[in-house]
Motif scaffolding. Structure first.
Motif, PDB file in Angstrom:
ATOM      1  N   LEU A 126       0.820  -1.215   0.000  1.00 20.31           N
ATOM      2  CA  LEU A 126       0.000   0.000   0.000  1.00 20.31           C
ATOM      3  C   LEU A 126       0.850   1.259   0.000  1.00 20.31           C
ATOM      4  CD1 LEU A 126      -2.768  -0.837   2.621  1.00 20.31           C
ATOM      5  CD2 LEU A 126      -2.882  -1.019   0.147  1.00 20.31           C
ATOM      6  N   GLN A 132      -0.733   4.172   8.399  1.00 20.99           N
ATOM      7  CA  GLN A 132      -2.121   4.367   8.814  1.00 20.99           C
ATOM      8  C   GLN A 132      -2.687   3.109   9.471  1.00 20.99           C
ATOM      9  OE1 GLN A 132      -5.183   5.148   5.906  1.00 20.99           O
ATOM     10  NE2 GLN A 132      -6.185   6.575   7.284  1.00 20.99           N
ATOM     11  N   SER A 133      -2.292   1.933   8.983  1.00 15.33           N
ATOM     12  CA  SER A 133      -2.717   0.716   9.661  1.00 15.33           C
ATOM     13  C   SER A 133      -2.262   0.744  11.121  1.00 15.33           C
ATOM     14  CB  SER A 133      -2.137  -0.518   8.968  1.00 15.33           C
ATOM     15  OG  SER A 133      -2.837  -0.777   7.786  1.00 15.33           O
ATOM     16  N   GLY A 147       2.364   5.434   3.396  1.00 20.83           N
ATOM     17  CA  GLY A 147       1.215   6.090   4.025  1.00 20.83           C
ATOM     18  C   GLY A 147       0.191   5.083   4.522  1.00 20.83           C
ATOM     19  N   GLY A 148      -0.145   4.131   3.650  1.00 21.60           N
ATOM     20  CA  GLY A 148      -1.114   3.107   4.025  1.00 21.60           C
ATOM     21  C   GLY A 148      -0.599   2.243   5.167  1.00 21.60           C
ATOM     22  N   ALA A 149       0.708   1.970   5.149  1.00 18.12           N
ATOM     23  CA  ALA A 149       1.288   1.119   6.186  1.00 18.12           C
ATOM     24  C   ALA A 149       1.203   1.801   7.552  1.00 18.12           C
ATOM     25  CB  ALA A 149       2.738   0.792   5.846  1.00 18.12           C
TER      26      ALA A 149
END
Lengths: 146, 269
Positions: free
Chosen positions: B81, B88-89, B84-86
């Motif tokens: 991802l 955010q998790s 950023g996606g990491a």
């Protein structure tokens, strides 16, 4: 206007319209995406059949050769459609990001629950007497009595 | 789990009533099998209060196994991802589990775990601060080894951001940050997709949270490849500049419950 161009334009936009309708009939399209295509097909077909309208459009836009107005309109539709797809793709990638995150977190939580359940089983197994002893006082605890 | 309440308490599984603050260290890692084990080890050593969570961002190597073996909890994305996606998790995990503080530590080993107490001390001394960033450019030692081009880029962002938010920001691209509950809640809801650090500073400002910086030492990368290759750096500059400018034109977000009221509202009438 040259009849050859008119024939080609009518054939082209008619074909586009037929393809779109067929795809909707087969449910290959979501209606949401089909509507823009339908609209562009209908408008293009209309403009290539009724030359008068096309000439008015060309005149308004200052285009000397009316068939060019047809290209202009078609190009406008293409741009709008592309924009529409960019929006759709952005939304989809955002949604798939959230899905991937949720999936990963739920998976981790599941593993954790599994591990804890296994550990719990083992513990209960080794201390079954303790377990039965604990059931009763739990029910009779002050909180339960109230 | 209600069968053996006494035993559970004595074994030391998180009891439901906690008096002390809880801390989470989030380590985003994408193909970092060489370094992630060491990072987790040094977190355990220098920041023992922190639970360690590795976000395996769809790695194709053994990052997950190495992380598990080193004693971290691992969340694994089904595909990559991006940073950023990491991260955010990590925010979502922290907010779901009710952590009070979360620190972000890169999986490549450039952030030193022994600097975490500095971030934490700053957070504890100033209660109003929601995000503490570790900055490479506040130390006198100037030992951070980065190519001139990258430093220039960072300084340009720093200059622009400082102007916009009216507070000196020296290292807006640093991902070495400590967040409190409010910041965690904000970023769990919304965090930029790629190259998120600079935009996150703007978000903090727009949502009327407070940030501060402390000088930290950083190491050179321990291995792996930077997420910002030379070819991508041009894209990086343009994307972040664009994000900053768009951010200026974006409507101010509605304050969430519990946040400070906007200045305009308090002055109205």
């Amino acid at each position: 206007m040259d009849t050859r161009i008119q024939v080609i334009a009518i054939a082209g936009s008619g074909l586009l319209l037929l393809i779109v309708l067929e795809l909707v009939r087969r449910k290959a399209f979501l209606e949401r995406y089909a509507l823009l295509w339908l609209l562009s097909g209908i408008v293009l077909l209309g403009l290539s059949i009724w030359q008068g309208v096309l000439e008015v459009v060309a005149d308004l836009a200052g285009i000397v050769y009316p068939p060019n107005a047809l290209f202009l309109v078609a190009f406008g539709f293409v741009l709008v459609l592309l924009l529409h797809f960019s929006l759709a793709v952005s939304r989809l990638s955002d949604q798939s990001k959230v899905l991937a995150q949720r999936l990963a977190l739920v998976e981790q939580r599941l593993e954790e629950t599994d591990r804890r359940a296994r550990r719990g089983q083992r513990r209960v197994g080794t201390s079954s007497e303790l377990d039965s002893l604990n059931e009763a006082p739990d029910l009779a605890s002050p909180a339960a009595r109230k | 789990m209600t069968v053996l309440p006494q035993l559970e308490g004595s074994v030391g599984i998180h009891s439901s009533v906690r008096a002390e603050n809880t801390y989470l260290a989030v380590v985003p890692a994408y193909n970092e099998q060489e370094t992630v084990g060491r990072v987790i080890g040094s977190l355990h050593e220098h920041a023992p209060d922190f639970d360690v969570l590795v976000i395996d961002d769809g790695s194709t190597d053994t990052t997950r196994e190495v992380g598990r073996a080193a004693g971290a909890t691992v969340v694994r994305h089904p595909f990559n991802l991006g940073i950023g996606g990491a991260v955010q998790s990590g925010f979502v995990y922290a907010s779901e589990r009710g952590y009070d503080y979360m620190v972000q530590v890169d999986g490549d080993g450039q952030h030193c775990a022994d600097q975490i107490p500095k971030l934490r001390r700053e957070m504890e001394t100033d209660r109003r601060v929601d995000m503490v960033c570790g900055s490479r450019f506040l130390t006198k030692e100037r030992e951070y080894p980065a190519p001139v081009s990258r430093r220039t880029g960072i300084h340009i962002f720093a200059f622009m951001l400082s102007r916009i938010i009216g507070q000196r920001v020296s290292d807006p691209t640093s991902g070495f940050r400590l967040y409190n509950r409010r910041a965690i809640a904000l970023f769990a809801r919304d965090y930029p997709h790629d190259y998120p650090e600079v935009e996150a500073v703007l978000m903090v400002h727009h949502h009327r949270l407070r940030m501060t910086e402390v000088p930290v030492r950083m190491r050179e990368r321990g291995g792996g490849v930077s997420s910002i290759g030379s070819g991508k750096s041009v894209y990086y500059m343009i994307k972040v500049l664009f994000a900053i400018l768009i951010g200026l034109a974006r409507a101010r977000p509605v304050p969430e419950p519990g946040e400070e009221a906007p200045v305009a509202a308090s002055q109205a009438l």
